[in-house]
Design a protein around this motif. Structure first.
Motif, PDB file in Angstrom:
ATOM      1  N   PHE A 198       1.015  -1.207  -0.110  1.00 19.66           N
ATOM      2  CA  PHE A 198       0.063   0.073  -0.184  1.00 19.66           C
ATOM      3  C   PHE A 198       0.880   1.227  -0.080  1.00 19.66           C
ATOM      4  N   PRO A 199       1.369   1.660  -1.032  1.00 21.16           N
ATOM      5  CA  PRO A 199       2.231   2.820  -1.165  1.00 21.16           C
ATOM      6  C   PRO A 199       1.803   4.035  -0.317  1.00 21.16           C
ATOM      7  N   ARG A 200       0.409   4.319  -0.302  1.00 21.64           N
ATOM      8  CA  ARG A 200      -0.189   5.547   0.188  1.00 21.64           C
ATOM      9  C   ARG A 200       0.359   5.523   1.733  1.00 21.64           C
ATOM     10  N   PHE A 201       0.802   4.646   2.269  1.00 21.55           N
ATOM     11  CA  PHE A 201       1.398   4.646   3.735  1.00 21.55           C
ATOM     12  C   PHE A 201       2.859   4.740   3.691  1.00 21.55           C
ATOM     13  N   ALA A 202       3.435   5.068   2.734  1.00 19.92           N
ATOM     14  CA  ALA A 202       4.838   5.108   2.596  1.00 19.92           C
ATOM     15  C   ALA A 202       5.424   6.437   3.511  1.00 19.92           C
ATOM     16  N   ALA A 203       4.845   7.586   3.503  1.00 13.89           N
ATOM     17  CA  ALA A 203       5.441   8.716   4.081  1.00 13.89           C
ATOM     18  C   ALA A 203       5.551   8.596   5.695  1.00 13.89           C
ATOM     19  N   PRO A 204       4.438   8.098   6.504  1.00 16.19           N
ATOM     20  CA  PRO A 204       4.862   7.910   7.790  1.00 16.19           C
ATOM     21  C   PRO A 204       5.551   6.638   8.023  1.00 16.19           C
ATOM     22  N   VAL A 205       5.430   5.693   7.460  1.00 18.03           N
ATOM     23  CA  VAL A 205       6.128   4.466   7.597  1.00 18.03           C
ATOM     24  C   VAL A 205       7.723   4.579   7.361  1.00 18.03           C
ATOM     25  N   LEU A 206       7.984   5.309   6.176  1.00 19.03           N
ATOM     26  CA  LEU A 206       9.554   5.767   6.122  1.00 19.03           C
ATOM     27  C   LEU A 206      10.090   6.614   7.023  1.00 19.03           C
ATOM     28  N   ALA A 207       9.072   7.744   7.653  1.00 15.24           N
ATOM     29  CA  ALA A 207       9.473   8.633   8.532  1.00 15.24           C
ATOM     30  C   ALA A 207       9.888   7.794   9.894  1.00 15.24           C
ATOM     31  N   TRP A 208       8.927   6.790  10.226  1.00 17.94           N
ATOM     32  CA  TRP A 208       9.272   6.082  11.501  1.00 17.94           C
ATOM     33  C   TRP A 208      10.357   5.253  11.372  1.00 17.94           C
ATOM     34  N   LEU A 209      10.634   4.444  10.128  1.00 17.48           N
ATOM     35  CA  LEU A 209      11.914   3.940  10.065  1.00 17.48           C
ATOM     36  C   LEU A 209      13.255   4.698  10.000  1.00 17.48           C
ATOM     37  N   ASP A 210      13.183   6.027   9.646  1.00 13.82           N
ATOM     38  CA  ASP A 210      14.386   6.744   9.581  1.00 13.82           C
ATOM     39  C   ASP A 210      14.322   7.515  11.022  1.00 13.82           C
ATOM     40  N   ASP A 211      13.746   7.346  11.924  1.00 20.75           N
ATOM     41  CA  ASP A 211      13.650   7.867  13.227  1.00 20.75           C
ATOM     42  C   ASP A 211      14.522   6.911  14.088  1.00 20.75           C
ATOM     43  N   GLU A 212      15.716   7.436  14.354  1.00 17.03           N
ATOM     44  CA  GLU A 212      16.476   6.638  15.376  1.00 17.03           C
ATOM     45  C   GLU A 212      15.985   6.445  16.713  1.00 17.03           C
ATOM     46  N   SER A 213      15.679   7.750  17.176  1.00 17.61           N
ATOM     47  CA  SER A 213      15.314   7.834  18.683  1.00 17.61           C
ATOM     48  C   SER A 213      14.232   6.834  18.653  1.00 17.61           C
ATOM     49  N   GLU A 214      13.317   6.954  17.762  1.00 21.16           N
ATOM     50  CA  GLU A 214      12.029   6.003  18.119  1.00 21.16           C
ATOM     51  C   GLU A 214      12.521   4.598  17.936  1.00 21.16           C
ATOM     52  N   GLU A 219      15.281   3.504  18.941  1.00 18.76           N
ATOM     53  CA  GLU A 219      15.763   2.993  20.453  1.00 18.76           C
ATOM     54  C   GLU A 219      14.579   2.786  21.581  1.00 18.76           C
ATOM     55  N   HIS A 220      13.620   3.872  21.386  1.00 19.92           N
ATOM     56  CA  HIS A 220      12.615   3.593  22.326  1.00 19.92           C
ATOM     57  C   HIS A 220      11.760   2.318  22.216  1.00 19.92           C
ATOM     58  N   VAL A 221      11.514   1.885  20.901  1.00 20.84           N
ATOM     59  CA  VAL A 221      10.923   0.377  20.553  1.00 20.84           C
ATOM     60  C   VAL A 221      11.806  -0.573  21.240  1.00 20.84           C
ATOM     61  N   ARG A 222      13.116  -0.507  21.115  1.00 22.59           N
ATOM     62  CA  ARG A 222      14.125  -1.653  21.637  1.00 22.59           C
ATOM     63  C   ARG A 222      14.026  -1.492  23.072  1.00 22.59           C
ATOM     64  N   ARG A 223      14.057  -0.462  23.804  1.00 20.68           N
ATOM     65  CA  ARG A 223      14.070  -0.421  25.386  1.00 20.68           C
ATOM     66  C   ARG A 223      12.506  -0.834  25.923  1.00 20.68           C
ATOM     67  N   ARG A 224      11.472  -0.505  25.109  1.00 19.60           N
ATOM     68  CA  ARG A 224       9.979  -0.880  25.626  1.00 19.60           C
ATOM     69  C   ARG A 224      10.145  -2.447  25.434  1.00 19.60           C
ATOM     70  N   LEU A 225      10.563  -2.999  24.514  1.00 15.95           N
ATOM     71  CA  LEU A 225      10.412  -4.278  24.353  1.00 15.95           C
ATOM     72  C   LEU A 225      11.413  -5.244  25.205  1.00 15.95           C
ATOM     73  N   ALA A 226      12.537  -4.596  25.511  1.00 13.44           N
ATOM     74  CA  ALA A 226      13.634  -5.124  26.522  1.00 13.44           C
ATOM     75  C   ALA A 226      12.841  -5.414  27.921  1.00 13.44           C
ATOM     76  N   VAL A 227      12.089  -4.405  28.216  1.00 13.92           N
ATOM     77  CA  VAL A 227      11.444  -4.337  29.627  1.00 13.92           C
ATOM     78  C   VAL A 227      10.161  -4.907  29.722  1.00 13.92           C
ATOM     79  N   GLY A 228       9.510  -5.622  28.699  1.00 14.99           N
ATOM     80  CA  GLY A 228       8.424  -6.405  28.566  1.00 14.99           C
ATOM     81  C   GLY A 228       7.229  -5.703  27.903  1.00 14.99           C
ATOM     82  N   GLU A 229       7.254  -4.310  27.646  1.00 12.87           N
ATOM     83  CA  GLU A 229       6.305  -3.577  27.220  1.00 12.87           C
ATOM     84  C   GLU A 229       5.894  -3.971  25.664  1.00 12.87           C
TER      85      GLU A 229
END
Length: 95
Positions: free
Chosen positions: A30-46, A48-58
């Protein structure tokens, strides 16, 4: 109808990899989702946030909106894989 579910990832890095892969597949389908998904993929701080949430069980949910559709991609580690010694950073803690 039953929804197929993948076996839960065993590490936060693998879980993030799975989420990134699914997000890329969503854009390919679904190419219409490209902008928000690519922005999320390029957001290094986000990422890291994902990795930390997952590491603590969230769980982490990536919500992607586009027109009249919304996709929610959620990932959570198995309980035995959680690392309680990695606290969430205070600036990124969920309410």
């Amino acid at each position: 109808m039953e929804i197929a579910r993948a076996a839960p990832p065993r590490t936060n890095v693998l879980a993030l990899w799975w989420l990134q892969l699914r997000a890329e597949q969503l854009v390919a389908q679904f190419p219409r989702f490209a902008a928000p998904v690519l922005a999320w993929l390029d957001d290094e701080s986000e990422q890291e946030h994902v990795r930390r949430r997952l590491a603590v069980g969230e769980p982490y949910t990536l919500a992607v909106h586009g027109g009249d559709a919304e996709y929610l991609l959620t990932v959570k580690l198995q309980r035995s894989s959680v690392r309680p010694d990695l606290p969430m950073t205070p600036d990124r803690a969920e309410p």
